[in-house]
Design an enzyme around this catalytic site. Structure first.
Site, PDB file in Angstrom:
ATOM      1  N   ASN A  53      33.245  10.377  84.911  1.00 24.08           N
ATOM      2  CA  ASN A  53      32.962  10.566  86.301  1.00 24.08           C
ATOM      3  C   ASN A  53      31.944   9.030  86.928  1.00 24.08           C
ATOM      4  O   ASN A  53      32.232   8.919  87.782  1.00 24.08           O
ATOM      5  CB  ASN A  53      31.791  10.783  86.512  1.00 24.08           C
ATOM      6  CG  ASN A  53      31.920  13.785  86.502  1.00 24.08           C
ATOM      7  OD1 ASN A  53      33.897  12.976  87.345  1.00 24.08           O
ATOM      8  ND2 ASN A  53      31.239  13.521  86.513  1.00 24.08           N
ATOM      9  N   ALA A 255      15.113  16.108  92.429  1.00 26.14           N
ATOM     10  CA  ALA A 255      14.384  16.006  94.234  1.00 26.14           C
ATOM     11  C   ALA A 255      13.229  15.110  94.079  1.00 26.14           C
ATOM     12  O   ALA A 255      12.712  14.705  95.122  1.00 26.14           O
ATOM     13  CB  ALA A 255      13.955  16.900  94.861  1.00 26.14           C
ATOM     14  N   ASP A 290      26.001  11.364  87.152  1.00 27.34           N
ATOM     15  CA  ASP A 290      26.467  11.043  86.621  1.00 27.34           C
ATOM     16  C   ASP A 290      27.034   9.823  88.160  1.00 27.34           C
ATOM     17  O   ASP A 290      27.304   8.172  87.995  1.00 27.34           O
ATOM     18  CB  ASP A 290      27.889  11.562  86.805  1.00 27.34           C
ATOM     19  CG  ASP A 290      28.394  12.674  85.485  1.00 27.34           C
ATOM     20  OD1 ASP A 290      27.511  12.404  84.937  1.00 27.34           O
ATOM     21  OD2 ASP A 290      28.876  13.247  85.830  1.00 27.34           O
TER      22      ASP A 290
END
Length: 651
Positions: A53, A255, A290
């Site tokens: 990824n 977050a 990723d």
């Protein structure tokens, strides 16, 4: 304590910015959201595996990336290789293993905090990676190598990762360590606990720490910092890591953003280089780390300040948490620029039509500076012809396979060629073309319908879900901007439904617009039709338009497209059964305009051949030669017109 690598400015030029090493799998993502994995009925197939990824994400951001891994010598292994190549990732280090299958992962989105997944990794190809798979010269050409914690769990893969890191380090490159801790892949949880992120284990800590003397950058979540540090207090864990390496340490905090520590660990996390996250709604956390790594490395490998690296990492992670999937959700550089330019970005990023269009348009693979297409998607015309000649309708599919042979005779593998084929009579030809590099378009409309009717189930998305992803959805609409309001709006609603279905099923769309013969036309008419369709929210990947002789009309069309969608792939000219000499003249008018990429012509090429073949006056080889000759004439004429016009410099 290990010393950092020499400054990149002192290194010799490198052919790659980054080589990632480790996991590579096929992700099968549940398409139903909000339930148990047990209750998901269908799955989307994506590229997967953390370092894979990141390699793909880095390539989308403009890094020159490569990957070292193993895949099975199977269909899924070929899928991974082809997907990486489409992303621009160097696959020199991707080894096909004839004895093991490609790894699979089943994933689901249950709610905003639970993302069940099952790793199918028993004796899989990527975990069998060993030192013998490494190409030392290729590795030495990388400015950095990314190693991955999961691959340190198996002795052979551990040795390969460490050897790759040493090779890059010794050649003046840098080593990046993604802690990437999945307890299930260390055998510490049941196989149904793939989503678990932390189980304390001294053996894992010891193994992971063996990589630290080589590292220049270490990135992990707080739980991953805990396993590497050996304690569950984040500051204490950071200090334990710092005692073993002077690498930059980056703690991802969800977050809250991230905190970077280039030197001594301070008294509080907030005393590091703290960069806040983006306040977006979380749809799917899988793959966000990723994406963070790809964004961070886009800056770090080009010596940007750590604050900027963190911002780019956070922004990439924010984009991915708003989407379905991991690798396909990775943002491109234009997407990253868009988000960073927003003073007040939307909380639900996936609801931003502008961002999603940029994502769609900038992740399409292959650029078409030219496209020349033989259109044999006709259905009613062939039905009329066999009825007129008293021929067997069962011969229509056979003729369409001959059309494919004609394209192959001219194209010889050149991917600037294509075919328009229908599923009703062209299914065999579509299946035969599956291994070819040619552009494939496929009609969805009911022939001659006005207002537009789809030749499918009531739900057009259900129909498209059965089409291979490389089939471009072609829709012909008889449309005029001055149509009666009720007719115009009905057709626009149909096109909008189709456009939405194409995006959701990941198919490109070609809008073919033919002006009804009984309405007036001037140099603005087609451009007004194009602008009107953009105004209602339709952004097709391709337009197929009637040839016009007026340069002013083409200037207006080009402006209408570029004003509304600078990412549009372009326009192809349709033929309308025009005599060959008329088509050649229309090429001269269109060639100076870069938005026009070529043509998609049918009856001018195939009609006489079809009539002769269905009447048994021509055999298969004669028909193929006849169609190939006409196609080549048009292709040569288009290329000559384009060259004489200056090559479409207005594109």
């Amino acid at each position: 304590m290990a010393s950092s690598a020499q400054s990149p400015a002192q290194n010799p030029p490198k052919s790659l910015d980054l080589i990632a090493i480790g996991r590579s799998s096929v992700d099968l993502y549940g398409q139903q959201v909000g339930g148990r994995l047990e209750d998901m009925a269908s799955f989307a197939k994506y590229l997967g595996g953390s370092p894979t990824n990141t390699a793909a994400g880095g390539a989308r951001l403009g890094l020159r990336t490569g990957l070292v891994t193993r895949v099975g010598a199977d269909h899924m292994g070929r899928f991974i290789r082809e997907a990486l190549e489409r992303e621009g990732v160097d696959v020199t280090g991707v080894v096909s293993d004839p004895d093991r299958l490609t790894a699979l992962v089943l994933l689901g989105i249950r709610d905003r905090e639970n993302f069940p997944l099952i790793f199918y990794r028993e004796n899989c190809a990527d975990m069998a990676l060993d030192v013998g798979d490494l190409d030392p010269d290729w590795l030495r050409g990388a400015a950095a190598v990314l190693i991955n914690g999961t691959h340190l769990s198996q002795p052979q893969a551990f040795a390969a990762s460490m050897t790759a890191a040493r090779l890059v380090k010794e050649s003046g490159g840098r080593v990046v360590f993604d802690i990437d801790y999945r307890p299930v892949l260390w055998g510490l949880t049941g196989r149904d606990r793939g989503e678990d992120r932390f189980v304390a284990h001294g053996g894992v800590t010891s193994r992971l720490r063996e990589a630290l003397p080589l590292c220049d950058l270490i990135v992990g979540t707080e739980e991953e910092i805990h396993i590497l540090g050996g304690v569950t207090d984040t500051l204490a864990a950071l200090r334990a890591i710092r005692a073993l390496t002077d690498a930059v340490i980056v703690a991802k905090r969800g977050a809250a953003g991230c905190a970077a520590f280039p030197g001594a660990i301070p008294a509080a996390l907030t005393d590091g280089i703290v960069v806040p996250g983006f306040p977006v709604e979380v749809f799917n956390v899988l793959g966000a780390g990723d994406a963070f790594m790809a964004g961070f490395l886009r800056g770090w490998l080009r010596d940007e300040p750590l604050e900027r690296c963190c911002t780019w990492g956070n922004a990439c992670g924010a984009i991915v948490v708003s989407r379905h999937g991991c690798a396909p959700a990775m943002p491109t550089w234009p997407e990253l620029e868009w988000l960073l330019s927003q003073s007040n970005p939307p909380h639900r990023l996936r609801d931003s039509a502008e961002l999603e269009h940029i994502h769609w348009a900038t992740t399409r693979t292959h650029r078409y500076d030219e496209l020349t297409v033989l259109a044999v998607d006709h259905r009613s015309q062939f039905e009329d012809l066999v009825a007129e000649l008293g021929a067997d309708p069962e011969r229509i599919p056979v003729f369409k396979t001959l059309a494919l042979r004609a394209v192959e005779a001219v194209a010889d593998g050149d991917d600037r060629f294509g075919l328009l084929l229908d599923g009703r009579y062209g299914f065999e030809a579509l299946a035969s073309a599956a291994d070819d590099p040619y552009w494939i378009g496929r009609p969805i409309e009911e022939p001659k319908s006005r207002p537009l009717v789809f030749e499918s189930s009531a739900d057009v998305a259900t129909e498209l879900a059965e089409w291979p992803l490389n089939h471009v959805v072609k829709c012909l609409v008889f449309y005029h901007p001055d149509d009666p309001a009720d007719l115009r709006e009905r057709q626009e609603r149909q096109l909008l439904r189709l456009f939405d279905a194409c995006r959701k099923t990941r198919h490109e769309m070609l809008a073919e617009v033919i002006l009804p013969a009984d309405l007036p036309v001037d140099a603005m008419t087609v451009a007004r039709a194009v602008r009107r369709l953009y105004a209602v929210g339709i952004k097709p990947d391709w337009w197929k338009l009637e040839p016009v002789a007026d340069p002013l009309a083409w200037r207006n069309i080009e402006a209408a497209v570029l004003d509304n969608d600078p990412y549009c792939r372009g326009v192809v000219l349709l033929g309308l059964s025009a005599p060959e000499e008329e088509l050649l003249a229309s090429f001269q008018a269109a060639a100076p305009f870069g938005i026009v990429k070529g043509f998609a012509v049918g009856r001018t090429i195939f009609y006489d051949a079809a009539r002769g073949w269905l009447a048994n006056r021509l055999d298969d080889d004669e028909v193929v030669a006849m169609m190939a000759g006409k196609l080549k004439t048009l292709v040569d004429a288009w290329r000559q017109a384009r060259a004489a016009s200056g090559g479409g410099a207005g594109a």
